[in-house]
Design an enzyme around this catalytic site. Structure first.
Site, mmCIF file in Angstrom:
data_model
loop_
_atom_site.group_PDB
_atom_site.id
_atom_site.type_symbol
_atom_site.label_atom_id
_atom_site.label_comp_id
_atom_site.label_asym_id
_atom_site.label_seq_id
_atom_site.Cartn_x
_atom_site.Cartn_y
_atom_site.Cartn_z
ATOM 1 N N THR A 1 45.532 91.027 100.719
ATOM 2 C CA THR A 1 46.911 91.499 100.587
ATOM 3 C C THR A 1 47.630 91.155 101.889
ATOM 4 O O THR A 1 47.075 90.479 102.756
ATOM 5 C CB THR A 1 46.950 93.018 100.286
ATOM 6 O OG1 THR A 1 48.299 93.393 99.951
ATOM 7 C CG2 THR A 1 46.479 93.850 101.461
ATOM 8 N N VAL B 1 50.549 89.257 94.366
ATOM 9 C CA VAL B 1 51.073 88.747 95.624
ATOM 10 C C VAL B 1 51.285 89.949 96.532
ATOM 11 O O VAL B 1 51.785 90.989 96.099
ATOM 12 C CB VAL B 1 52.406 87.999 95.420
ATOM 13 C CG1 VAL B 1 52.929 87.468 96.756
ATOM 14 C CG2 VAL B 1 52.252 86.870 94.416
ATOM 15 N N CYS B 2 50.871 89.818 97.779
ATOM 16 C CA CYS B 2 51.155 90.827 98.795
ATOM 17 C C CYS B 2 50.617 92.193 98.352
ATOM 18 O O CYS B 2 49.479 92.308 97.922
ATOM 19 C CB CYS B 2 52.669 90.821 99.053
ATOM 20 S SG CYS B 2 53.241 91.657 100.534
ATOM 21 N N THR B 3 51.443 93.228 98.429
ATOM 22 C CA THR B 3 50.967 94.578 98.153
ATOM 23 C C THR B 3 50.852 94.892 96.660
ATOM 24 O O THR B 3 50.518 96.021 96.296
ATOM 25 C CB THR B 3 51.869 95.627 98.834
ATOM 26 O OG1 THR B 3 53.227 95.414 98.429
ATOM 27 C CG2 THR B 3 51.762 95.514 100.346
#
Length: 196
Positions: free
Chosen positions: A126, A106-108
């Site tokens: 991302t 998830v995300c970074t």
């Protein structure tokens, strides 16, 4: 035999990156135990983890004592930045690639995967604010800037923060079927229509 989904925790993890998927996956695994999965929060120690905005979370088990994982979910947040240059952490990620059938982020969290080399030549996404860094870390990555999540078989990456909920619902659909994912979505009353 119960299969384990592990969500990694570390200091300065973004709260919703970890807790959003946890809500989806825990609702699924606790409401429908017959599907044969469990979800656990993992960390280096059992000490409380302080998230990016101050929420403190308690891990269920240490990384070292975790059962074999079927899925690893690597969340993002400012805590990922130090991990990009942590050779021990990157070696651990590479080892997970060898033994865990499905890596998700998830995300970074995707940045750590990129730094470890597991996104080489793969499509990925991302958080919108880190798309350029994702491409810098590994120019061979096919960056998907508009995607909410990218499913590339044994690897799923999702964009920022709340996208982890969508990715987790997709994971339920992939593992247990679309009808089950719809039951989970209704159970957590997730109906994404932003009010603004």
């Amino acid at each position: 035999m119960v299969k384990t989904i592990g969500i990694l925790l570390f200091d300065d993890v973004e709260e919703l990156d970890a807790v959003g998927p946890w809500e989806v996956l825990a609702y699924w695994t606790r409401t429908f135990p017959e599907d044969g999965y469990e979800v656990r929060m993992l960390a280096d120690t059992l000490d409380p983890v302080t998230c990016a905005k101050g929420l403190r979370l308690l891990p269920d088990t240490t990384v070292a004592e975790a059962p074999p994982l079927e899925v690893l979910l690597y969340p993002g947040g400012f805590g990922t930045r130090a991990r990009l240059a942590d050779e021990r952490e990157l070696a651990w990620v590479r080892a997970q690639r060898e033994t865990v059938p499905l890596l998700t982020s998830v995300c970074t969290g995707a940045l750590v995967y990129a730094a470890a080399g597991v996104l080489r030549g793969r499509p990925a996404t991302t958080h919108w604010g880190s798309l350029d860094l994702l491409a810098e870390l590994d120019p061979s990555i096919e960056v998907q800037p508009e995607a909410r999540f990218v499913d590339d078989g044994d690897l799923i990456t999702s964009s920022g923060v709340s996208a982890g909920i969508d990715m987790a619902l997709h994971l339920v659909a992939r593992i247990a079927g679309v009808d089950r994912a719809r039951q989970v979505r209704r159970g957590i009353q997730y109906d994404p229509q932003p009010p603004v």
